[in-house]
Scaffold this active site. Structure first.
Site, PDB file in Angstrom:
ATOM      1  N   HIS A  56       0.865  -1.180   0.000  1.00 35.77           N
ATOM      2  CA  HIS A  56       0.000   0.000   0.000  1.00 35.77           C
ATOM      3  C   HIS A  56       0.899   1.227   0.000  1.00 35.77           C
ATOM      4  O   HIS A  56       2.047   1.180   0.472  1.00 35.77           O
ATOM      5  CB  HIS A  56      -0.883   0.019   1.243  1.00 35.77           C
ATOM      6  N   GLU A  58       1.054   3.783   1.832  1.00 33.66           N
ATOM      7  CA  GLU A  58       1.566   4.148   3.155  1.00 33.66           C
ATOM      8  C   GLU A  58       2.764   3.293   3.548  1.00 33.66           C
ATOM      9  O   GLU A  58       3.767   3.799   4.064  1.00 33.66           O
ATOM     10  CB  GLU A  58       0.485   3.986   4.225  1.00 33.66           C
ATOM     11  N   CYS A  86      -5.966   1.611   6.226  1.00 35.70           N
ATOM     12  CA  CYS A  86      -6.505   0.346   6.715  1.00 35.70           C
ATOM     13  C   CYS A  86      -5.794  -0.063   8.010  1.00 35.70           C
ATOM     14  O   CYS A  86      -4.842   0.584   8.456  1.00 35.70           O
ATOM     15  CB  CYS A  86      -6.336  -0.737   5.655  1.00 35.70           C
ATOM     16  N   CYS A  89      -1.964  -0.612   7.654  1.00 33.45           N
ATOM     17  CA  CYS A  89      -1.192   0.620   7.514  1.00 33.45           C
ATOM     18  C   CYS A  89      -1.141   1.411   8.821  1.00 33.45           C
ATOM     19  O   CYS A  89      -0.093   1.957   9.174  1.00 33.45           O
ATOM     20  CB  CYS A  89      -1.761   1.464   6.380  1.00 33.45           C
TER      21      CYS A  89
END
Length: 155
Positions: A56, A58, A86, A89
């Site tokens: 992701h 992040e 999420c 993260c």
């Protein structure tokens, strides 16, 4: 003043999200600004490209920033991301000890900061950080909606 600075950094995160969309990735962009207002790392989602479910935006940015700084603790840093993070993260942000998170669009299906969970402020965890949500939310959300509309239309 802080709102304007956050909007400027979020525009940079949006540019990363647009680059991710250009690679066929879900258009989420992130960047980390270290203490002193210094851009340390910026990128977008890379889950397809890297064949990595943890890639992701992040996570990619936290990894790059830690390598750049030479420390897994990103003390005093602000992470900007176009979509509410999420659980995975947010967990990484807690481990990195960021000071602040600024996000754009809420994520009612997976958001772990405000929507489904409030992990950034959970007193049971060993670190908490400040959160500002909704910065350029309409633009951030629109980019995601357009991306998925195009995908569903098979274009």
């Amino acid at each position: 003043m802080e709102w304007e600075r956050d909007a400027v950094w979020m525009e940079s995160a949006l540019a990363e999200a647009e680059r991710a969309a250009g690679r066929g990735e879900v258009p989420v962009g992130a960047l980390l600004v270290a203490a002193g207002d210094r851009l340390t790392a910026a990128d977008g989602n890379r889950t397809l490209e890297l064949c990595d479910p943890t890639a992701h935006a992040e996570i990619v940015v936290l990894r790059r920033a830690a390598a750049e700084i030479g420390n897994h603790r990103l003390l005093g840093a602000t992470l900007y991301v176009t979509l509410e993070p999420c659980v995975m993260c947010v967990g990484a942000m807690i481990q990195a000890r960021i000071e602040r998170l600024v996000y754009g669009a809420p994520d009612p299906k997976a958001g772990a900061v405000d929507s489904l969970f409030q992990l950034a402020q959970d007193p049971r965890l060993n670190h908490r950080f400040a959160v500002r949500g909704g910065v350029l939310a309409r633009v951030c959300g629109g980019l995601l909606r357009d991306f998925f509309r195009t995908k569903r239309a098979g274009l």
